[in-house]
Scaffold this active site. Structure first.
Site, mmCIF file in Angstrom:
data_model
loop_
_atom_site.group_PDB
_atom_site.id
_atom_site.type_symbol
_atom_site.label_atom_id
_atom_site.label_comp_id
_atom_site.label_asym_id
_atom_site.label_seq_id
_atom_site.Cartn_x
_atom_site.Cartn_y
_atom_site.Cartn_z
ATOM 1 N N CYS A 174 -7.199 -6.710 10.621
ATOM 2 C CA CYS A 174 -6.178 -6.617 11.665
ATOM 3 C C CYS A 174 -5.666 -5.189 11.794
ATOM 4 C CB CYS A 174 -5.038 -7.581 11.374
ATOM 5 S SG CYS A 174 -4.362 -7.432 9.708
ATOM 6 N N HIS B 152 0.116 -8.770 7.937
ATOM 7 C CA HIS B 152 -0.709 -8.790 9.155
ATOM 8 C C HIS B 152 -0.226 -7.687 10.092
ATOM 9 C CE1 HIS B 152 -3.082 -10.212 12.467
ATOM 10 N NE2 HIS B 152 -2.002 -10.443 13.202
#
Length: 1383
Positions: free
Chosen positions: A201, A504
């Site tokens: 990510c 994330h």
């Protein structure tokens, strides 16, 4: 004409009203009729999951439709309920990766399309059509809004979206106060997402930011790849160029980044590594600069991202200033100053703190070159030049020195949409001639400048470059930009959600084409607003106290990227029509590749993949996978299967057909007569990832005709039993119906087999060895328990066997034996001592009794002698059982097993001499034949009781359930084997051998008032033995089926000259099995051992003689090894030598036998001669001791007077240590304690040898006194610590001094933290006044290497080291170099 008013208040004729009402009544009746018909027909429950967007992926649409509904009507209903335009989406079967879309224009009904009615759930997925999301129906059509959901779900959310099937860095983090705005369609946002490979990510966020930077994207497009100079796979700029082209032109929802990471030199493991997005930015820019050397883009990174600042130190007394110029690519901003309790509230506040100078005074005074002394000075940073693209890193990751862990600071820090940087530029007006400077010394830091590092750069004079006086003209070089030229516009916010351990990343980016903010969260792209951006400030609405971040949101901004507002430099995105020619070629190439991929995916989605079986005439049963397009006909699929199974030249294509097959039940479900031109998609019920059935390519001979298989039929394998020859024939397949009666079923079998239905007996084997006689004529097959595939045995003879009870009949005995007989491969030892050394094998059943395999008549004579001897023993045993008397045989040979007298009811034997299984070596289910009489003298002896065919009712149970004694025996299926790695050498069997069979039934009932003795498990300590208390051999009360024959070439997994194929009833005990093997091994069963061979040729000894062979199965392997078997109360013991001061302290010596009731001294007396003979160890009995062995740890010392099983617990395959003593044994009592001690010398960094200390009690003072005696360390200076881990408790000399718990404050040894309660504990001791050796860094490193090598060899840990985070690297040469020293 009479007129009446209508609904529109207009007058109409009265007759018109009549006809209008009549038509309305007819329409209503028709509608009611349709409703009634719809209510009566079955309905199909459809559950549809919309996976076209992240917001709808958790929604379910439920439709309950009539089974006659067409597929086109289904699509209309789904479109209306989901709010989509019909035809812009696909419906595919759910729960399958290869989703085949349903035909939206088909008029086929749901029932004909594979949907299951009757309340069963049919799962479907609503997917993108041709890679594009479905179109939202307009509001005029009465559908929902753009998201397909009501207004209540339209709250905006800025945070990580759930990703379809991909993993985040360590999980998804979200805040309940956030909500996403509606997930817009790809066509509306115009942007494509990036697939998260696993934990990439951070990479996706940076790539989307670079893509949305017009200057970077356009410059990348202007670079042209030269394929002749570089491999496109390893070219980072080329793969970025391809990725940007796809992001701009692809119709896909999201694209992969694997080609980009492959150009980095990463393998698949890198996708599972978490990294920092700022670190990746630095490393990627470095790699691009290296790749762009000697090109127009060589200075692109510096032109866009590089700024300059001045690092200075100014004397506060004379004004002298030393400085140097540094470059930076990003500015790291501290969230919370070190030691402060309050965080900075804004980016402006943090920037001001970044350039705030510090005063060097007191002990930190600066040595001024002009004043020639230490003076107070001011040290700081000044920005000289800001880059066009300004990158700010918010340093949210810190280190907590209290907990010694990394932490994340979630404090609130605001940042403006437009940032004015003019207050932070160097505007100093002092142009004093005393001010000196240094030129750019080349010490530029091409990356981010860290204020904490720069503070250290000038803390001493060493880092200050020589100053050069500035003349008056130098001031003209610093021309300040107007404030309007230092305004920066925010366009990218890279957000981190999670903690310091993982989280994330996603990016919020503003498009310069329309000014709209978008959230790029891996494959999801959505519109967001300024309110969503403000939610990434972090923190909470309260005060910014020290603990505020602990309760704040974990989702906050981590990197900010601003662009200078300069109309002369601000670029726009290149449109597709303005692409350079090489980019246009690349676009066309990628478009063709995408089309090819789409076509291939379409083929995959329309390909049926199903298991295919074939009974090959040569290769037997074959298995493969048939992949056939759904539009291919059955005829074409048969041709494909014919080629796949390689039948060309073996069977003609006309003699082959495909039928529906159930492999698990071996059941032919149906054939497809007349459907040769039907598409496979219709025959198989559509394209699915897996099918509940298989296909069989059936073959026939040219003269045969294929039998039709109809749905609803059951398959029955019929085995014909011949009681006269006691054989069971190979199966014949018969198809029947469940509603047929037993009488009808017998007629069907009679037609197939030619047997008489009147005298026919049919036995169904419902499950393994569960036989059921079918005798009720009118009972149906379904009621009798028939299923898809069944197995029956039929017999139709004129014998009177059918007049007796089934469980007493010869048929039952034959089937019982058939179901319990297994085939074993037995490897015999190389040599066999004793009188039976010239062992031979018996003749094969059914073979010529006069034709030996090989060899002479002399050998044949010895075989007959052997068989006669064993037969006489069986006769004697049978007579003993019948007479109920106890006789002893005093003339038994020492090399043959004695038979134990057993009290049992009167018993006669089974049928002719013995029952044998025929020589079908693959399995015994085909037939069983009786031995004709070639088993020695047993069959020809008229007085042999085993040749009698009579059997009393008391010999068997009335049903198939076993007696209580049988239950005990049959239940002992658990393994009690011990590992053995002994190897066997080649052996040679004698020639001219006949098979030997001894058969009897062990099923019998005890007569009332008579006691029955069986060979059951012993109650003492679990030891199995072949001897009773009187030393006599224990034998089976009755003998079960046993037959041996030489191994054929087909079974040549071992040398056929030393291998037996044994067919034996698996209910036989190991003891009886061994006795039956005596003639073939050549020694008594007490003189050899049985080893079961498992996978990888591992051998485990089977020692529990009372256990049956029920755990064995067909073709299991057994190895026979010579050696004395255990008697009752004996235990096999492995003896290891304990060598406390050797690198390997545990050395195997011998296998021996200890007996219950034996003293330790007696066991040593028996052991020492064995050690002298086998290990060449000549030891004195007073200079050796035995002690407990637990893994590698020495334990309790066994004293000479200890008795096994009374003072010392002993078990099968026990292990003990034998320790050689330098002096006579000092341990005389169990109250004493033997401790192994070792001295640690810090001054020499060495450990001394082990020395044993005998303590009279568990007193710590006594231990210290003993240690003082052997070491001469004063008592007050002696310190000790208990060793850790398994013996010898190895520890690095670099750790022992501080890692062990030295000198615990306890008075006894048996309490915490010592817990020394048994012999064998390891204690280290040292002199507290001895100072550790001072080591240089090189010496320490060298010693560390030696210790690591030593401890790794012994299998002990070196030191604890937490898992290190893998460094982020981009390899310009295509991949990392393999470290030759790395494992």
């Amino acid at each position: 004409m009479e007129m009446v008013p209508s609904e529109e208040n207009q007058f109409v004729p009265k007759e018109g009203v009549f006809w209008s009402c009549r038509q309305s009544i007819f329409d209503e009746m028709k509608r009611l009729s349709q409703i009634q018909n719809a209510a009566e027909e079955p309905r199909v429950l459809c559950i549809i999951q919309d996976i076209t967007s992240a917001k709808t992926v958790n929604e379910r649409l439920t439709l309950n439709l009539p089974a006659s509904t067409t597929l086109s009507k289904l699509h209309e209903d789904v479109a209306h309920k989901a709010g989509y335009v019909n035809g812009t989406f696909d419906l595919a079967w759910g729960n399958t990766p290869d989703m085949a879309p349903l035909d939206h224009s088909s008029e086929m009904s749901l029932s004909d399309s594979g949907f299951e009615p009757g309340g069963k759930r049919n799962f479907l997925q609503l997917t993108d059509k041709d890679g594009e999301q479905p179109q939202i129906a307009s509001d005029e059509s009465g559908t929902a809004d753009s998201s397909g959901l009501d207004d209540s779900s339209q709250e905006r959310f800025i945070g990580p979206l759930p990703r379809d099937g991909t993993a985040g860095c360590s999980g998804d983090y979200s805040s309940p106060s956030y909500s996403y705005s509606s997930i817009l369609n790809k066509s509306e946002t115009g942007y494509v997402g990036l697939v998260n490979q696993a934990m990439t990510c951070y990479l996706n966020s940076l790539l989307q930011t670079l893509f949305m930077t017009p200057e970077f994207r356009n410059a990348l497009y202007n670079w042209e790849f030269e394929e002749l100079e570089e491999d496109p796979v390893t070219s980072i700029p080329y793969q970025l160029q391809r990725l940007f082209v796809l992001l701009q032109t692809s119709k896909k929802r999201a694209i992969e980044t694997t080609d980009v990471t492959r150009s980095f030199g990463w393998d698949s493991s890198e996708a599972w590594q978490q990294h920092d997005v700022q670190e990746l930015c630095r490393v990627m820019f470095d790699a691009l600069e290296q790749k762009w050397k000697q090109t127009e883009q060589a200075d692109l990174i510096n032109q866009l991202y590089q700024g300059k600042l001045k690092d200075y130190v100014r004397c506060l007394e004379c004004g002298y200033e030393s400085w140097r110029i540094d470059t930076y690519l990003d500015i790291p901003l501290v969230i919370r100053p070190f030691g402060a309790s309050q965080a900075y509230g804004s980016v402006e506040e943090a920037l001001q703190a970044f350039i705030q100078p510090e005063t060097l005074d007191g002990p930190n005074q600066y040595f001024c070159e002009r004043c020639k002394k230490k003076c107070d000075a001011r040290k700081g940073l000044r920005f000289l030049h800001f880059p066009y693209l300004l990158t700010l890193q918010l340093k949210r990751f810190d280190f907590d020195y209290t907990t010694m862990h990394r932490i994340k600071l979630n404090d609130r820090m605001t940042f403006p949409e437009e940032l004015d940087m003019s207050p932070f530029i160097d505007v100093e007006d002092e142009k004093s001639p005393q001010t000196e400077s240094c030129t750019d010394s080349g010490a530029e830091n091409e990356g981010s400048c860290h204020s904490d590092q720069m503070s250290n750069d000038f803390s001493t004079d060493d880092c200050v470059d020589e100053g050069i006086c500035l003349d008056s003209t130098s001031s003209t070089e610093r021309v300040l930009k107007p404030k309007s030229l230092l305004t920066f516009e925010l366009f990218s916010v890279m957000v981190h959600s999670g903690s310091a351990a993982g989280g994330h990343y996603y990016a919020c980016i503003k498009s310069f084409s329309d000014g709209q903010w978008y959230s790029f969260n891996d494959q999801h792209v959505s519109k967001i607003t300024q309110d969503d951006i403000r939610k990434t400030y972090g923190g909470s609405s309260g005060s910014r106290g020290y603990y505020s971040s602990a309760f704040a949101s974990s989702t906050n901004a981590y990197m900010l990227i601003y662009r200078l507002k300069d109309p002369s430099r601000n670029a726009k995105y290149l449109a597709v029509e303005d692409f350079p020619e090489h980019i246009k070629s690349l676009v066309q190439k990628e478009k063709e590749s995408e089309e090819q991929e789409k076509r291939q995916r379409e083929i995959e989605r329309n390909t049926c993949k199903i298991k295919l079986f074939c009974m090959h005439p040569v290769k037997m049963m074959m298995e493969s996978k048939l992949e056939v397009h759904k539009d291919k006909t059955l005829r074409e699929a048969t041709e494909m299967a014919y080629k796949l199974m390689e039948l060309d030249g073996v069977v003609s294509l006309d003699c082959c057909r495909l039928v529906k097959y159930d492999e698990f039940h071996e059941y032919l479900e149906r054939s497809y007569e007349g459907e040769e031109d039907t598409p496979m998609g219709l025959l198989l019920g559509g394209v699915k990832s897996s099918y509940m059935f298989d296909l069989l390519l059936e073959t026939r001979r040219p003269e045969q005709v294929f039998q039709p298989y109809k749905p609803g039929e059951v398959m029955v394998k019929v085995h014909v039993v011949d009681l006269k020859s006691e054989s069971i024939a190979s199966p014949i397949s018969v198809r029947a119906y469940l509603n047929q009666t037993i009488t009808e079923f017998k007629q069907l079998i009679a037609q197939a087999t030619g047997l008489s239905a009147e005298t026919m007996r049919v036995v169904l084997e419902r499950c393994y060895n569960d036989l059921r006689l079918l005798y009720v004529p009118n009972k149906t097959l379904k009621a009798e328990g028939f299923f898809r595939s069944n197995k029956v045995f039929v017999e139709s003879s004129e014998l009177t066997d059918h007049q007796v009870a089934f469980t007493d009949s010869l048929l039952w005995k034959l089937l019982d034996r058939h179901g319990n007989t297994i085939r074993l491969l037995v490897l015999l030892p190389e040599q066999s001592p004793g009188t039976l050394a010239n062992r031979t094998l018996c003749q094969k059943v059914g073979g010529d009794s006069d034709a030996p395999f090989e060899g002479s008549k002399g050998n044949r004579k010895s075989v007959e002698a052997i068989l006669e001897e064993s037969t006489e023993k069986l006769k004697n045993l049978s007579l003993q059982q019948q007479q109920g008397s106890s006789t002893s045989d005093s003339q038994k040979s020492s090399d043959a097993s004695d038979f134990e007298h057993i009290e049992s009811p009167t018993q006669e034997a089974d049928s002719n001499s013995s029952l044998c299984v025929a020589a079908d070596n693959r399995e015994l289910e085909n037939r069983i034949r009786a031995t004709a009489g070639g088993s020695g003298g047993a069959s020809s002896d008229p007085e042999n009781h085993f040749a009698c065919e009579e059997r009393s009712d008391s010999e068997v149970n009335n049903d198939r359930s076993t007696s209580s004694v049988d239950s005990d025996i049959l239940s002992s299926s658990h393994s009690s084997d011990t590992l053995c790695n002994a190897d066997s050498g080649p052996i040679q069997l004698a020639n001219g051998l006949d098979s030997h069979s001894i058969t009897s039934s062990r099923r019998s009932k005890a007569h009332e008032g008579k006691k029955e003795t069986w060979d059951t498990a012993e109650e003492d300590s679990g030891t199995d033995s072949e001897y009773d208390d009187n030393g006599k051999s224990k034998a089976e009360a009755q003998y079960l089926y046993f037959r041996a024959e030489p191994c054929s070439q087909d079974d040549a997994t071992w040398d056929t000259q030393k291998c037996l194929v044994v067919h034996v009833d698996k209910r036989i005990t190991l003891a009886a099995f061994k006795q039956n093997l005596e003639p073939y091994v050549g020694v008594t069963s007490t003189q050899f051992k049985v080893f079961r061979v498992y996978a990888n040729n591992q051998e485990f000894e089977s020692v529990r003689l009372n256990e049956t062979l029920s755990s064995f199965s067909d073709d299991n392997k057994i190895t026979i090894r010579l050696g004395r078997a255990l008697k009752k109360g004996e235990y096999r013991v492995k003896v290891y030598q304990l060598l406390v001061n050797e690198p390997e302290p545990c050395k195997f010596l011998v296998d021996t036998v200890f007996a219950k009731g034996m003293t330790v001294r007696q066991s040593k007396e028996e052991l020492l001669p064995q050690l002298k003979e086998q290990c060449k160890l000549d030891l004195s009995i007073d200079r050796v001791r035995l002690r407990k062995k637990t893994w590698k740890n020495p334990g309790t010392v066994f004293l000479d007077y200890h008795v096994y099983e009374e003072d010392i617990s002993i078990s099968s395959n026990w292990e003990v240590f034998l320790e050689v003593l330098n002096e006579p044994e000092k341990m005389k009592s169990m109250s004493q304690l033997a401790v192994l001690t070792r001295r640690w010398s810090p001054a020499t960094m060495k450990l001394g040898p082990f020395q044993e200390v005998i303590l009279e009690s568990s007193s710590v003072e006594e231990l210290k006194e003993k240690l003082c005696e052997i070491s001469d360390i004063p008592l007050e200076n002696l310190e000790f610590a208990k060793g850790r881990g398994t013996f010898p408790c190895d520890i690095s000399v670099l750790e022992i001094h501080q890692d062990l718990d030295w000198n615990p404050k306890v008075s006894t040894l048996n309490v915490w933290p010592l817990y020394i309660c048994d012999d064998g504990a390891v204690v280290f001791y040292r002199d507290s006044t001895e100072e550790p050796l001072e080591l240089s860094e090189d010496e320490r490193n060298e010693l560390m290497k030696k210790e690591s090598s030593r401890l790794l060899k012994t299998g002990h840990r070196v030191s604890y080291s937490p898992r290190k985070e893998k460094a982020l690297k981009i390899y310009l040469d295509g991949g990392p170099a393999k470290d030759p020293g790395q494992d």
